[in-house]
Scaffold this motif. Structure first.
Motif, PDB file in Angstrom:
ATOM      1  N   UNK A   1      -1.075  53.805  13.682  1.00 43.43           N
ATOM      2  CA  UNK A   1      -1.103  53.384  12.281  1.00 43.43           C
ATOM      3  C   UNK A   1      -2.426  52.701  12.015  1.00 43.43           C
ATOM      4  N   UNK A   2      -2.734  52.502  10.742  1.00 42.50           N
ATOM      5  CA  UNK A   2      -3.904  51.704  10.396  1.00 42.50           C
ATOM      6  C   UNK A   2      -3.658  50.270  10.838  1.00 42.50           C
ATOM      7  N   UNK A   3      -4.728  49.571  11.216  1.00 45.16           N
ATOM      8  CA  UNK A   3      -4.620  48.166  11.619  1.00 45.16           C
ATOM      9  C   UNK A   3      -4.403  47.327  10.366  1.00 45.16           C
ATOM     10  N   UNK A   4      -3.153  46.945  10.138  1.00 44.41           N
ATOM     11  CA  UNK A   4      -2.805  46.204   8.925  1.00 44.41           C
ATOM     12  C   UNK A   4      -2.326  44.794   9.276  1.00 44.41           C
ATOM     13  N   UNK A   5      -1.053  44.667   9.664  1.00 43.08           N
ATOM     14  CA  UNK A   5      -0.441  43.413  10.140  1.00 43.08           C
ATOM     15  C   UNK A   5      -0.231  42.354   9.065  1.00 43.08           C
ATOM     16  N   UNK A   6      -0.300  42.712   7.798  1.00 38.15           N
ATOM     17  CA  UNK A   6      -0.038  41.728   6.740  1.00 38.15           C
ATOM     18  C   UNK A   6       1.465  41.518   6.579  1.00 38.15           C
ATOM     19  N   UNK A   7       1.912  40.270   6.655  1.00 42.90           N
ATOM     20  CA  UNK A   7       3.312  39.966   6.356  1.00 42.90           C
ATOM     21  C   UNK A   7       3.536  40.037   4.847  1.00 42.90           C
ATOM     22  N   UNK A   8       2.580  39.544   4.097  1.00 42.72           N
ATOM     23  CA  UNK A   8       2.591  39.699   2.642  1.00 42.72           C
ATOM     24  C   UNK A   8       1.730  40.919   2.337  1.00 42.72           C
ATOM     25  N   UNK A   9       2.362  42.001   1.919  1.00 41.63           N
ATOM     26  CA  UNK A   9       1.632  43.244   1.738  1.00 41.63           C
ATOM     27  C   UNK A   9       0.685  43.239   0.541  1.00 41.63           C
ATOM     28  N   UNK A  10       0.728  42.144  -0.223  1.00 46.18           N
ATOM     29  CA  UNK A  10      -0.240  41.971  -1.310  1.00 46.18           C
ATOM     30  C   UNK A  10      -1.473  41.193  -0.834  1.00 46.18           C
ATOM     31  N   UNK A  11      -1.421  40.700   0.391  1.00 40.94           N
ATOM     32  CA  UNK A  11      -2.537  39.917   0.936  1.00 40.94           C
ATOM     33  C   UNK A  11      -3.802  40.756   1.065  1.00 40.94           C
ATOM     34  N   UNK A  12      -4.941  40.098   1.027  1.00 45.70           N
ATOM     35  CA  UNK A  12      -6.237  40.785   1.039  1.00 45.70           C
ATOM     36  C   UNK A  12      -6.712  41.125   2.448  1.00 45.70           C
ATOM     37  N   UNK A  13      -6.519  40.216   3.396  1.00 46.82           N
ATOM     38  CA  UNK A  13      -7.087  40.390   4.734  1.00 46.82           C
ATOM     39  C   UNK A  13      -6.169  41.221   5.619  1.00 46.82           C
ATOM     40  N   UNK A  14      -6.719  42.224   6.281  1.00 43.83           N
ATOM     41  CA  UNK A  14      -5.967  43.057   7.218  1.00 43.83           C
ATOM     42  C   UNK A  14      -6.558  42.915   8.619  1.00 43.83           C
ATOM     43  N   UNK A  15      -5.837  43.425   9.602  1.00 41.29           N
ATOM     44  CA  UNK A  15      -6.346  43.404  10.981  1.00 41.29           C
ATOM     45  C   UNK A  15      -7.602  44.261  11.091  1.00 41.29           C
ATOM     46  N   UNK A  16      -7.670  45.328  10.320  1.00 43.29           N
ATOM     47  CA  UNK A  16      -8.854  46.195  10.327  1.00 43.29           C
ATOM     48  C   UNK A  16     -10.091  45.402   9.892  1.00 43.29           C
ATOM     49  N   UNK A  17      -9.927  44.560   8.903  1.00 47.15           N
ATOM     50  CA  UNK A  17     -11.043  43.744   8.440  1.00 47.15           C
ATOM     51  C   UNK A  17     -11.471  42.739   9.505  1.00 47.15           C
ATOM     52  N   UNK A  18     -10.506  42.112  10.147  1.00 45.52           N
ATOM     53  CA  UNK A  18     -10.823  41.129  11.198  1.00 45.52           C
ATOM     54  C   UNK A  18     -11.593  41.796  12.334  1.00 45.52           C
ATOM     55  N   UNK A  19     -11.097  42.939  12.799  1.00 43.95           N
ATOM     56  CA  UNK A  19     -11.711  43.647  13.923  1.00 43.95           C
ATOM     57  C   UNK A  19     -13.129  44.115  13.595  1.00 43.95           C
ATOM     58  N   UNK A  20     -13.350  44.531  12.368  1.00 40.49           N
ATOM     59  CA  UNK A  20     -14.644  45.137  12.017  1.00 40.49           C
ATOM     60  C   UNK A  20     -15.648  44.197  11.352  1.00 40.49           C
ATOM     61  N   UNK A  21     -15.170  43.075  10.807  1.00 43.92           N
ATOM     62  CA  UNK A  21     -16.076  42.199  10.056  1.00 43.92           C
ATOM     63  C   UNK A  21     -16.363  40.866  10.750  1.00 43.92           C
TER      64      UNK A  21
END
Length: 303
Positions: A120-140
Motif C-alpha cells: 500500500x502507499x505509506x500513509x498511516x494517518x489515524x485521522x484520514x483528513x490529516x496532512x502528514x503521511x508516512x510517505x512525506x516523513x520518509x521522503x522529506x
C-alpha cells in the motif's frame, strides 16, 4: 472496501480489568478516549445506571460503530478533550479511559498503510483528513530527523545507519509504498528478526505521522484537571515512551522532572496509583490476542 463489524474491528486488551477499574459511580460521567470498535464503550454502558458516556476517536471509520449506542460520539483527537467536553457543558468527569494501541481494523485494512503485511502507499494517518503521511516523513525529513525518530520512537538499534540509507535511496526514486520501504529495510534487519525490525520502523513512523506522544502529553495534563476527587484514570499503553509518561503523571504529578513540593516539603501529587505496578497480559491472553504482548495497564485515582 468492506466495512468491518464491531466484532471484527478490534478486540480490546484487559477489557474487564480496565472497565472495572474505571466505573466506580454508575450514575457518573465517563470518557472513552479511543472508541475504535466500541468494545470498551459497550462494556462501560453495561455498568452505567443513568450515567453519561462521551467517546472520542479521530478515525472516520470508527464513527459508524457508534451508531445506535447511548453515548455522545466526538470525532476528534483526544488532545482536544477539554475543549469538546466544555462544548457539551461538561467541566468534570468521573473517569477517563484510553487504549493507546492501534486498532486491529487500522492494521487489517491494507490501504491504510499501517501494516507491513500488505502492499500500500505509506500513509498511516489515524485521522484520514490529516496532512502528514508516512510517505512525506520518509521522503522529506532530514537524515538527522529520521535518525532521531527511528531511535526514539522505534528504538531501532542502527537508527543512524538506516536514516542514511533511506536518504540515499530516495535520491533516485521517492519511497512511496510499503514494499519500497521494506526493500531498504531488509539490508539492515537482523537475520531471523526481520518482522520485528519492520514493526519497529513502522511504529516510529506512525507515532510521528500522528504526533502521538505530544497528543498524549496534552491529554494527560487535561485529564488530571477534569477528574473529580475519586475519579479514575485508566490507560493502556504499548510503548515505553507512552508508559513512562503515564507512570510519571501518576507517580510524580507531572510528565517530566521531579515531584513538586509545597512550602512545607509535602509532595504535590494529584493522583494515586490503584495498581502499584502495571498489569501485564498473561500468556493465555497473548495467545488469544497477539497484539496484547506489549500492553501495560495503569489505573490511578484523583486525590
Amino acid at each position: 472496501m468492506v466495512t468491518p463489524t464491531k466484532a471484527m474491528y478490534h478486540k480490546p486488551v484487559f477489557l474487564k480489568e480496565s472497565v472495572d477499574g474505571l466505573v466506580w459511580k454508575p450514575g457518573g460521567t465517563y470518557v472513552d478516549l479511543t472508541f475504535g470498535g466500541g468494545g470498551h464503550s459497550s462494556a462501560i454502558l453495561e455498568k452505567l445506571e443513568g450515567g453519561r458516556l462521551f467517546a472520542f476517536d479521530q478515525d472516520q471509520d470508527a464513527a459508524a460503530n457508534a451508531e445506535g449506542m447511548a453515548l455522545t460520539f466526538i470525532q476528534s483527537n483526544f488532545r482536544h478533550l477539554k475543549r469538546y467536553l466544555k462544548l457539551h457543558g461538561v467541566s468534570q468527569v468521573d473517569g477517563i479511559l484510553a487504549d493507546l494501541g492501534v486498532s486491529s481494523h487500522q492494521f487489517d485494512v491494507p490501504d491504510r498503510g499501517f501494516s507491513t503485511r500488505f502492499e500500500a502507499e505509506l500513509d498511516m494517518r489515524m485521522d484520514q483528513q490529516g496532512q502528514r503521511t508516512a510517505k512525506e516523513v520518509v521522503n522529506k525529513y532530514s537524515e538527522r530527523e529520521l535518525h532521531q525518530l527511528l531511535g526514539m520512537y522505534g528504538e531501532v538499534k542502527n537508527a543512524r545507519t538506516l536514516a542514511q540509507a533511506i536518504v540515499a535511496a530516495r535520491v533516485n526514486h521517492p519511497i512511496e509504498t510499503v514494499e519500497e520501504l521494506k526493500q531498504v529495510l531488509i539490508k539492515f534487519a537482523p537475520k531471523g528478526r526481520e518482522a520485528k525490525y519492520y514493526a519497529q520502523v513502522f511504529q516510529a513512523l506512525r507515532l510521528e505521522v500522528n504526533d502521538e506522544i505530544k497528543a498524549l502529553e496534552e491529554m494527560l495534563e487535561q485529564a488530571v484537571e477534569l477528574l473529580v476527587p475519586g475519579g479514575r484514570l485508566v490507560i493502556l499503553s504499548y510503548h515505553s515512551l507512552e508508559d513512562r509518561l503515564v507512570k510519571n503523571i501518576i507517580n510524580k504529578g507531572k510528565l517530566y522532572g521531579e515531584v513538586e513540593k509545597d512550602f512545607y516539603g509535602n509532595a504535590q501529587l494529584p493522583l494515586k496509583a490503584v495498581n502499584k505496578k502495571p498489569l501485564i497480559p498473561s500468556a493465555e491472553e497473548i495467545k488469544e490476542n497477539s497484539r496484547a504482548r506489549s500492553a501495560k495497564l495503569r489505573i490511578a485515582e484523583k486525590r
